[in-house]
Design an enzyme around this catalytic site. Structure first.
Site, PDB file in Angstrom:
ATOM      1  N   THR A 142       0.755  -1.083   0.031  1.00 48.66           N
ATOM      2  CA  THR A 142      -0.079  -0.103  -0.196  1.00 48.66           C
ATOM      3  C   THR A 142       0.813   1.214  -0.069  1.00 48.66           C
ATOM      4  O   THR A 142       1.806   1.354   0.792  1.00 48.66           O
ATOM      5  CB  THR A 142      -0.893  -0.124   1.219  1.00 48.66           C
ATOM      6  OG1 THR A 142      -1.543  -1.299   1.278  1.00 48.66           O
ATOM      7  CG2 THR A 142      -1.975   1.097   1.290  1.00 48.66           C
ATOM      8  N   ARG A 170     -11.943 -10.325  -1.964  1.00 50.89           N
ATOM      9  CA  ARG A 170     -11.087 -10.226  -0.827  1.00 50.89           C
ATOM     10  C   ARG A 170     -10.814  -8.726  -0.598  1.00 50.89           C
ATOM     11  O   ARG A 170     -10.258  -8.266  -1.470  1.00 50.89           O
ATOM     12  CB  ARG A 170      -9.853 -11.053  -0.717  1.00 50.89           C
ATOM     13  CG  ARG A 170      -8.975 -11.050   0.339  1.00 50.89           C
ATOM     14  CD  ARG A 170      -7.931 -10.192   0.032  1.00 50.89           C
ATOM     15  NE  ARG A 170      -7.049  -9.873   1.234  1.00 50.89           N
ATOM     16  CZ  ARG A 170      -6.040  -8.908   1.328  1.00 50.89           C
ATOM     17  NH1 ARG A 170      -5.781  -7.821   0.459  1.00 50.89           N
ATOM     18  NH2 ARG A 170      -5.017  -9.089   2.195  1.00 50.89           N
ATOM     19  N   VAL A 171     -11.223  -8.236   0.826  1.00 53.99           N
ATOM     20  CA  VAL A 171     -10.570  -6.768   1.100  1.00 53.99           C
ATOM     21  C   VAL A 171      -9.583  -7.005   2.064  1.00 53.99           C
ATOM     22  O   VAL A 171      -9.912  -7.704   3.142  1.00 53.99           O
ATOM     23  CB  VAL A 171     -12.109  -6.007   1.407  1.00 53.99           C
ATOM     24  CG1 VAL A 171     -11.551  -4.731   1.677  1.00 53.99           C
ATOM     25  CG2 VAL A 171     -12.730  -5.806   0.046  1.00 53.99           C
ATOM     26  N   GLY A 172      -8.411  -6.285   2.163  1.00 49.25           N
ATOM     27  CA  GLY A 172      -7.397  -6.237   3.062  1.00 49.25           C
ATOM     28  C   GLY A 172      -7.971  -4.979   3.907  1.00 49.25           C
ATOM     29  O   GLY A 172      -8.937  -4.436   4.190  1.00 49.25           O
ATOM     30  N   ASP A 173      -6.615  -4.688   4.728  1.00 52.69           N
ATOM     31  CA  ASP A 173      -6.855  -3.538   5.850  1.00 52.69           C
ATOM     32  C   ASP A 173      -7.068  -2.126   5.024  1.00 52.69           C
ATOM     33  O   ASP A 173      -7.772  -1.044   5.795  1.00 52.69           O
ATOM     34  CB  ASP A 173      -5.652  -3.585   6.717  1.00 52.69           C
ATOM     35  CG  ASP A 173      -4.498  -3.109   5.746  1.00 52.69           C
ATOM     36  OD1 ASP A 173      -4.112  -3.984   4.971  1.00 52.69           O
ATOM     37  OD2 ASP A 173      -3.695  -2.180   5.915  1.00 52.69           O
ATOM     38  N   THR A 193       0.933  -0.765   6.163  1.00 54.91           N
ATOM     39  CA  THR A 193       0.851  -1.548   4.966  1.00 54.91           C
ATOM     40  C   THR A 193       1.571  -2.974   5.220  1.00 54.91           C
ATOM     41  O   THR A 193       2.374  -3.093   6.205  1.00 54.91           O
ATOM     42  CB  THR A 193       2.200  -0.819   4.049  1.00 54.91           C
ATOM     43  OG1 THR A 193       2.410  -1.437   2.812  1.00 54.91           O
ATOM     44  CG2 THR A 193       3.044  -0.266   4.491  1.00 54.91           C
ATOM     45  N   GLY A 194       1.370  -3.997   4.381  1.00 53.42           N
ATOM     46  CA  GLY A 194       1.615  -5.385   4.783  1.00 53.42           C
ATOM     47  C   GLY A 194       0.457  -6.208   4.515  1.00 53.42           C
ATOM     48  O   GLY A 194      -0.464  -5.955   3.697  1.00 53.42           O
ATOM     49  N   GLY A 196      -2.868  -7.463   4.839  1.00 52.27           N
ATOM     50  CA  GLY A 196      -4.140  -7.137   5.488  1.00 52.27           C
ATOM     51  C   GLY A 196      -4.714  -7.895   6.721  1.00 52.27           C
ATOM     52  O   GLY A 196      -5.264  -7.085   7.451  1.00 52.27           O
TER      53      GLY A 196
HETATM   54  N1  GLY Z   1      -2.472  -4.147   2.951  1.00 53.10           N
HETATM   55  C1  GLY Z   1      -3.106  -4.546   1.802  1.00 53.10           C
HETATM   56  C2  GLY Z   1      -3.872  -5.784   1.726  1.00 53.10           C
HETATM   57  O1  GLY Z   1      -3.385  -6.677   2.305  1.00 53.10           O
HETATM   58  O2  GLY Z   1      -4.735  -5.712   0.868  1.00 53.10           O
END
Ligand code: GLY
Length: 297
Positions: A142, A170-173, A193-194, A196
């Site tokens: 990110t 799929r949705v991350g953080d 960042t990393g 999610g």
């Molecule tokens: N940090 C972004 C994701 O895991 O989608």
């Protein structure tokens, strides 16, 4: 006290250098943050954000973005959108209403198109080749930018294409307020960042802001949030990085990685590329030798 900005990864360094001249003119903090993030989104060489981002397991690029205004605590976010050229602009436009601040999938795409945001086929040939070869890229995900202006107003923006080969939907953080980003001008802002899923479990951005609220400066708050969480989960996650900026203009960066680069900028100095050294648990200012050895974005 003047302008202060912090952003994630080397991929934001070039544009952070260029926006220095915007700090002396009458640009809003939102415009400055958007300028840095759209530059990264538009660059096909970065495979974890915007155009050129790596696709999901069906070969489709799905993008997430978030934005928060630290004065009003208004936020906007979108997730799992396809073929939207600049997700950050759509996310930041969503802060203006009291409801409908977070839109996902087809609904978010409909909003973007109805409101005149540009569309683009986001899958590049290079990204498609990597997908067809199922190349496991190291994920540098990110792009996050946190800023503070001359009046002490703060804001944060984030944008990502998320995990390579993720499940569709799929949705991350990144678009999740409190996990991928949080900002309160009375305290400070933070972004993550990393991977999610690991970041969401710890709600790490609000965690950093809460430590700043208790009086820790940005660096100490990042460290406390990350190390407390790692201890709780027996040090399992190995790809989490955090940045923060507190209301007094102190910046912080912290990571599980051996090298996590981030950029700091104010109106009196050129943009500086810093790095958090995960093994040594300290922040350094990078030099030519560091740059020559660093292989990531
Ligand atoms: N940090 C972004 C994701 O895991 O989608």
């Amino acid at each position: 006290m003047g302008y202060k900005l912090i952003s994630t990864w080397k991929m934001s360094y070039h544009k952070m250098g260029e926006v220095k001249r915007m700090l002396k003119k009458k640009y809003s903090l939102q415009e400055i943050i958007e300028t840095v993030i759209t530059d990264v989104e538009n660059n096909p060489d970065f495979h974890s954000v915007g155009f050129g981002g790596l696709p999901n397991r069906e070969g489709v690029v799905e993008l997430d973005a978030g934005y928060m205004d630290g004065d009003s605590l208004a936020f906007g976010a979108i997730s799992a959108v396809r073929n939207i050229k600049n997700p950050i602009l759509v996310a930041s436009s969503l802060i203006k209403d009291r409801t409908n601040n977070y839109l996902t999938g087809k609904g978010a795409e409909k909003y973007a198109k109805e409101n005149g945001f540009k569309t683009r086929k986001m899958l590049t040939k290079k990204a498609q080749e990597k997908y067809l070869n199922k190349v496991k890229e190291e994920s540098h995900d990110t792009v996050c930018v946190i800023g503070k202006d001359l009046n002490g107003s703060m804001a944060v923006g984030v944008s990502t294409s998320g995990l390579f080969m993720k499940h569709p939907g799929r949705v991350g953080d990144s678009p999740i307020i409190g996990s991928g980003f949080y900002c309160d001008s009375q305290i400070g802002g933070a972004a993550a960042t990393g991977v999610g899923e690991d970041i969401m479990r710890g709600c790490l951005s609000i965690s950093v802001v809460n430590y700043m609220k208790q009086g820790l400066d940005a660096q100490k708050a990042c460290e406390r949030a990350l190390f407390t969480y790692l201890e709780r989960v027996n040090n399992k996650p190995d790809e989490i990085s955090l940045i923060a900026l507190d209301k007094d203009g102190n910046y912080g960066g912290c990571s599980t990685l051996e090298d996590f680069p981030f950029v700091v900028l104010d109106e009196n100095n050129e943009a500086k590329l810093m790095a958090y050294k995960g093994k040594e648990k300290r922040v350094i200012e990078t030099d030519d030798q560091w740059l020559a050895n660093y292989k990531g974005d």
